[in-house]
Design a protein around this motif. Sequence first.
Motif, PDB file in Angstrom:
ATOM      1  N   ILE A 337      18.476 -20.315  20.275  1.00 65.04           N
ATOM      2  CA  ILE A 337      18.156 -18.939  19.889  1.00 65.04           C
ATOM      3  C   ILE A 337      17.171 -18.984  18.721  1.00 65.04           C
ATOM      4  N   VAL A 338      16.015 -18.340  18.896  1.00 62.32           N
ATOM      5  CA  VAL A 338      14.957 -18.360  17.886  1.00 62.32           C
ATOM      6  C   VAL A 338      14.760 -16.950  17.336  1.00 62.32           C
ATOM      7  N   GLU A 339      14.843 -16.813  16.024  1.00 65.00           N
ATOM      8  CA  GLU A 339      14.611 -15.522  15.374  1.00 65.00           C
ATOM      9  C   GLU A 339      13.103 -15.276  15.285  1.00 65.00           C
ATOM     10  N   ASP A 340      12.644 -14.207  15.914  1.00 62.76           N
ATOM     11  CA  ASP A 340      11.219 -13.894  15.888  1.00 62.76           C
ATOM     12  C   ASP A 340      10.837 -12.947  14.760  1.00 62.76           C
ATOM     13  N   GLY A 341      11.785 -12.177  14.276  1.00 58.36           N
ATOM     14  CA  GLY A 341      11.485 -11.232  13.208  1.00 58.36           C
ATOM     15  C   GLY A 341      12.364 -10.006  13.315  1.00 58.36           C
ATOM     16  N   ALA A 342      12.255  -9.117  12.327  1.00 49.35           N
ATOM     17  CA  ALA A 342      13.090  -7.920  12.295  1.00 49.35           C
ATOM     18  C   ALA A 342      12.335  -6.765  11.658  1.00 49.35           C
ATOM     19  N   ASP A 343      12.522  -5.574  12.221  1.00 50.39           N
ATOM     20  CA  ASP A 343      12.033  -4.333  11.626  1.00 50.39           C
ATOM     21  C   ASP A 343      13.235  -3.507  11.195  1.00 50.39           C
ATOM     22  N   ARG A 344      13.137  -2.888  10.025  1.00 48.64           N
ATOM     23  CA  ARG A 344      14.260  -2.119   9.503  1.00 48.64           C
ATOM     24  C   ARG A 344      13.785  -0.765   8.977  1.00 48.64           C
ATOM     25  N   ASP A 345      14.745   0.080   8.593  1.00 48.31           N
ATOM     26  CA  ASP A 345      14.462   1.438   8.152  1.00 48.31           C
ATOM     27  C   ASP A 345      13.486   1.477   6.984  1.00 48.31           C
ATOM     28  N   GLY A 346      12.680   2.549   6.936  1.00 47.67           N
ATOM     29  CA  GLY A 346      11.826   2.835   5.798  1.00 47.67           C
ATOM     30  C   GLY A 346      12.138   4.223   5.259  1.00 47.67           C
ATOM     31  N   ILE A 347      11.385   4.648   4.244  1.00 47.09           N
ATOM     32  CA  ILE A 347      11.634   5.919   3.560  1.00 47.09           C
ATOM     33  C   ILE A 347      10.407   6.818   3.680  1.00 47.09           C
ATOM     34  N   SER A 348      10.646   8.097   3.990  1.00 47.46           N
ATOM     35  CA  SER A 348       9.567   9.097   3.978  1.00 47.46           C
ATOM     36  C   SER A 348       9.884  10.149   2.923  1.00 47.46           C
ATOM     37  N   MET A 349       8.838  10.776   2.373  1.00 50.85           N
ATOM     38  CA  MET A 349       8.983  11.599   1.173  1.00 50.85           C
ATOM     39  C   MET A 349       8.278  12.930   1.325  1.00 50.85           C
ATOM     40  N   ALA A 350       8.947  14.002   0.935  1.00 52.04           N
ATOM     41  CA  ALA A 350       8.351  15.335   1.022  1.00 52.04           C
ATOM     42  C   ALA A 350       7.172  15.493   0.070  1.00 52.04           C
ATOM     43  N   THR A 351       7.257  14.925  -1.131  1.00 53.93           N
ATOM     44  CA  THR A 351       6.174  15.089  -2.099  1.00 53.93           C
ATOM     45  C   THR A 351       4.844  14.571  -1.554  1.00 53.93           C
ATOM     46  N   LEU A 352       4.889  13.502  -0.775  1.00 57.28           N
ATOM     47  CA  LEU A 352       3.673  12.937  -0.203  1.00 57.28           C
ATOM     48  C   LEU A 352       3.346  13.539   1.163  1.00 57.28           C
ATOM     49  N   ASP A 353       4.351  13.638   2.028  1.00 57.33           N
ATOM     50  CA  ASP A 353       4.082  14.056   3.406  1.00 57.33           C
ATOM     51  C   ASP A 353       3.717  15.529   3.508  1.00 57.33           C
ATOM     52  N   GLU A 354       4.344  16.389   2.690  1.00 56.08           N
ATOM     53  CA  GLU A 354       3.993  17.809   2.753  1.00 56.08           C
ATOM     54  C   GLU A 354       2.595  18.055   2.193  1.00 56.08           C
ATOM     55  N   LEU A 355       2.234  17.364   1.116  1.00 59.74           N
ATOM     56  CA  LEU A 355       0.879  17.490   0.588  1.00 59.74           C
ATOM     57  C   LEU A 355      -0.125  16.987   1.612  1.00 59.74           C
ATOM     58  N   SER A 356       0.164  15.842   2.208  1.00 60.36           N
ATOM     59  CA  SER A 356      -0.727  15.282   3.224  1.00 60.36           C
ATOM     60  C   SER A 356      -0.918  16.254   4.388  1.00 60.36           C
ATOM     61  N   PHE A 357       0.181  16.860   4.850  1.00 61.45           N
ATOM     62  CA  PHE A 357       0.090  17.772   5.992  1.00 61.45           C
ATOM     63  C   PHE A 357      -0.764  18.994   5.644  1.00 61.45           C
ATOM     64  N   ALA A 358      -0.667  19.461   4.401  1.00 65.31           N
ATOM     65  CA  ALA A 358      -1.504  20.583   3.977  1.00 65.31           C
ATOM     66  C   ALA A 358      -2.983  20.203   3.996  1.00 65.31           C
ATOM     67  N   TYR A 359      -3.289  18.978   3.575  1.00 69.09           N
ATOM     68  CA  TYR A 359      -4.685  18.529   3.649  1.00 69.09           C
ATOM     69  C   TYR A 359      -5.138  18.351   5.100  1.00 69.09           C
ATOM     70  N   LEU A 360      -4.275  17.832   5.957  1.00 69.92           N
ATOM     71  CA  LEU A 360      -4.629  17.710   7.371  1.00 69.92           C
ATOM     72  C   LEU A 360      -5.018  19.078   7.939  1.00 69.92           C
ATOM     73  N   ARG A 361      -4.252  20.098   7.576  1.00 67.90           N
ATOM     74  CA  ARG A 361      -4.560  21.454   8.025  1.00 67.90           C
ATOM     75  C   ARG A 361      -5.900  21.914   7.452  1.00 67.90           C
ATOM     76  N   ARG A 362      -6.095  21.673   6.171  1.00 69.27           N
ATOM     77  CA  ARG A 362      -7.330  22.128   5.518  1.00 69.27           C
ATOM     78  C   ARG A 362      -8.570  21.502   6.138  1.00 69.27           C
ATOM     79  N   TYR A 363      -8.472  20.230   6.484  1.00 70.67           N
ATOM     80  CA  TYR A 363      -9.660  19.530   6.975  1.00 70.67           C
ATOM     81  C   TYR A 363      -9.842  19.625   8.493  1.00 70.67           C
ATOM     82  N   GLY A 364      -9.013  20.410   9.161  1.00 69.47           N
ATOM     83  CA  GLY A 364      -9.289  20.726  10.553  1.00 69.47           C
ATOM     84  C   GLY A 364      -8.611  19.862  11.587  1.00 69.47           C
ATOM     85  N   ALA A 365      -7.469  19.276  11.267  1.00 66.61           N
ATOM     86  CA  ALA A 365      -6.729  18.507  12.268  1.00 66.61           C
ATOM     87  C   ALA A 365      -6.314  19.417  13.418  1.00 66.61           C
TER      88      ALA A 365
END
Length: 475
Positions: A337-365
């Motif tokens: 049995i060979v371990e190839d690697g692992a992916d695990r949980d990450g964190i998302s944040m309103a302070t960054l994602d909500e600001l980003s989404f507002a810019y996406l809207r502003r720039y015409g996404a």
Amino acid sequence: MNHRLLVIAFLSAACSLWAQETPSEQIAAHSILQQRDQMEKSLEISKWVAQAAADNSGRDRVVARARQLLESELLAMGDDITKNPEIGFKETRSVEILTAYLQKHGFNVTKGVAGFPTAFVARFQGSRSGPNLGVIVEYDALRGTMGPFHGDQHSTQGPVGLAAAVAMAEYLQSSHAPGSVIVYGTPAEEMMPAVKTIMYKAGVFDGADIIVRSHSTSPTSRPAPGFGTCCMNIDGVTYIYSGAPAHQLTSWNGRNALEAVIHLFSNIDSMRSSIRPEARIQGIISEGGSAPNVVPDRTVANFYIRYPDSVYLGQLREMVDNAARGAALSTGTKLKIVEDGADRDGISMATLDELSFAYLRRYGATNLQDAPGKPQGYEETGSVSSNIPGLEVGAQTSTFPNHTYGMEKDALAEVGHHGEIVDAETMTAVLFDFDQNAAYRAAVGREFSALKQEFAAYQEALEKSYIVPNVPDPK
């Protein structure tokens, strides 16, 4: 929708979307998530989202520069990489193109970081110490039956990231604003081992205060705050069977490794009723023997074992390993049995994602999805996004799903080019705000610290949620 309505929509949708995916997760996270609403309200998300609607001549000049770089040079670079795909760990041409451009624009480039020949770090140090602004770029192609292809548009992530990085570097230099820009070239996102995890453990991302990246997508969306993954937690595992060769007419003189690997798949199928329904176990036989008249003495199967949380994934992994061991015992073969690697949980944040989404809207996404999606870290391994604040920017760049030939085609079309420009503008705007606004940086840091504490408590609660049945000895 103005920024106030946007935030109201976010807050009303978040209560249901913050919940995790499975009933066990929801129970384990219930008391933890009850405390989050008050914390998120205290962060004054609407105030930060309002930045995207307000005029700011300095930010607008830097964003315009990122757009100009794409339109004059970097869209063509993305098209070129799309037409010359290279799979993971073999992206030598793409890396040369990207790093040459960064060196041309004053970045100091180090190649071969963390032991990977196609990984690199490019740094631009401003005239004053300040926030370290990180940009992740990817460039590997998918492995397809007709050869490598950019059905996930990693070919365009590099040029998009370079536009934001160079625009910010030029701003730091001309304005003498505090800060530095670091571009992280991360190969083989579509393969194991999890390169970003290895790079993280090697200290490559040490010192980054924020990391941003873009990624191809069909809808323009953003995640709710919390912890989760785009593709579930993953264990990558290879099962290798060793047998003994013989003539097939006298096959009893050998031990058939192909039968062993077939039994592995059958064993997994037979135990599905004992596995929680959210699990995904995906495997291929990459080596199955060489000739029909020779008993195969070596076979190899590659698996991705997935589950929404890492705690039950541990139990699931043990079950699959035991299925592999049983296949070896029943066929008289031996197993590695060979371990190839692992992916695990990450964190998302309103302070960054909500600001980003507002810019996406502003720039015409285009094709905007107003309701936040499930929590999702900004990179698949989880190791970086669960330890360093950041976000993934995703304007629509295709009308096709990910990992398709249609998405590759759209990378060269107007829908792809438009989305890439919007991504670069949005990344640049968020980096500018983070660099220039100390109060905003503090809010990001406060939310990230709280989410990390939540995540640790959530993991402890999950440990108590999954009860392994007590199986008595037979009488």
